[in-house]
Write an enzyme that holds these catalytic residues in place. Structure first.
Site, PDB file in Angstrom:
ATOM      1  CB  CYS A  20      10.443   0.426  15.272  1.00 52.21           C
ATOM      2  SG  CYS A  20       8.687   0.673  14.939  1.00 52.21           S
ATOM      3  CG  ASP A  94       2.824   2.409   8.751  1.00 50.40           C
ATOM      4  OD1 ASP A  94       3.758   3.189   8.960  1.00 50.40           O
ATOM      5  OD2 ASP A  94       2.914   1.180   8.907  1.00 50.40           O
TER       6      ASP A  94
END
Length: 352
Positions: A20, A94
């Site tokens: 990320c 998510d």
């Protein structure tokens, strides 16, 4: 002794970014997403691109909503099987961050075919399948391209009762903040790249990144959880700024309660094991943060990959949330890391 493919081809050497930490900085992303084109009216789109949330949410009209998300990045570890597991856990997160239950995943693969053998890509896919099995969902297909650098991730769909949707911008004044994974992944992976990682820290970051945030589904059923998001490439500060600004409140962090992946992070920071993403993060939102030490900045802006859930909880639901964390073997994270207060000049203040 003949080396295996994994030993010959070190995945992190074939990409300019990692995990990320590859994410485009928040300020740059805002510029990219800005548009003068009016969005079409759609009263069934509950969560869209305008709220900086973890996934899109679409009302199916039967009391249930569809959660749709995608996430992919370049290798953060050399082991291809672990890379597949980490990228997949990160993408599935998510759905959990929205309070939902994942139901289906589609793979996204970019591979430099002339540089890295297909057999290594196959191990990435196998790692992904293993995490999807842990989440109880099928890896049902995907799309692949020949790309200059290795890239992998998932598009994931999930379901959630409309009343259980958890957004990142509905925190309230007085809410208590919890975090379900320690910080420091970016620092450890940078130390490993530099050859400075201690022997007893090898594998620590990877094991944490491969842990699913399944607790998010249970937290979705808790009325007192007002807001939730997962902490990834923008660091804890970046995601907390999004939560505070979106909710119209200010956050206070109790730094001494922030869980660290190892107490020895300071020694790695002394050796300059700071990801480039940390500086990009700070440049994007540093002016929104109150007084902070350099050490605190390096920890709180450290880009996380497959990080924990950041949860804003009504004070009357704190014990319920603590019980849920304990039932999910997360008892180490029942100490609050901060709270929300009335809106002030800065989005986040640090208490030591």
């Amino acid at each position: 002794m003949e080396k295996s493919l994994d030993q010959v081809f070190k995945l992190t050497q074939y990409s300019h970014g990692a995990g990320c930490g590859c994410k485009i900085a928040p300020k740059v992303l805002d510029e990219i997403l800005s548009s003068n084109i009016a969005r079409p009216d759609n009263d069934k789109l509950i969560v869209g691109n305008d709220s900086k949330d973890d996934a899109a949410v679409y009302n199916l009209g039967n009391g249930t909503a569809l959660i749709s998300t995608t996430d992919f990045f370049m290798p953060i570890v050399d082991d291809p099987y672990e890379f597949g597991r980490i990228a997949s856990a990160n993408a599935i997160s998510d759905v959990y961050a929205m309070g939902g239950k994942p139901i289906l995943a589609i793979a996204i693969l970019g591979w430099p075919i002339n540089i890295l053998p297909p057999a290594i890509a196959q191990k990435v896919i196998e790692g992904s399948r293993s995490i999807c099995m842990e989440a109880g969902i099928p890896l049902a297909g995907g799309h692949s391209i020949d790309s200059p650098e290795p890239i992998f991730g998932l598009a994931v769909n999930g379901l959630v009762p409309v009343e259980n949707i958890k957004q990142n911008n509905l925190a309230r004044e007085g809410d208590i903040l919890f975090l379900t994974k320690p910080l420091g992944v970016g620092i450890l992976t940078t130390a490993e790249k530099k050859g400075l990682l201690k022997e007893d820290h090898k594998g620590v970051a990877a094991r944490q990144m491969m842990q699913l945030n399944k607790v998010g589904e249970a937290l979705g059923k808790t009325k007192g959880v007002h807001a939730m998001t997962d902490v990834t490439g923008f660091g804890l500060l970046g995601h907390l700024v999004e939560m505070a600004e979106g909710s119209g409140v200010t956050a206070i962090i109790n730094f001494e309660n922030i869980p660290l992946i190892t107490p020895e992070l300071v020694s790695y920071l002394d050796q300059k094991c700071v990801p480039g993403g940390t500086h990009r993060n700070w440049d994007s939102y540093g002016e929104k943060i109150g007084d902070i030490t350099e050490y605190q900045k390096m920890i709180l802006a450290d880009p996380q990959t497959s990080g924990g859930l950041l949860i804003a909880v009504d004070v009357n639901a704190v014990e319920e949330v603590k019980n849920i964390l304990q039932q999910n073997e997360l008892e180490k994270f029942i100490t609050p890391v901060g709270k929300m207060i009335a809106l002030q000049q800065k989005a986040v203040w640090i208490h030591t």
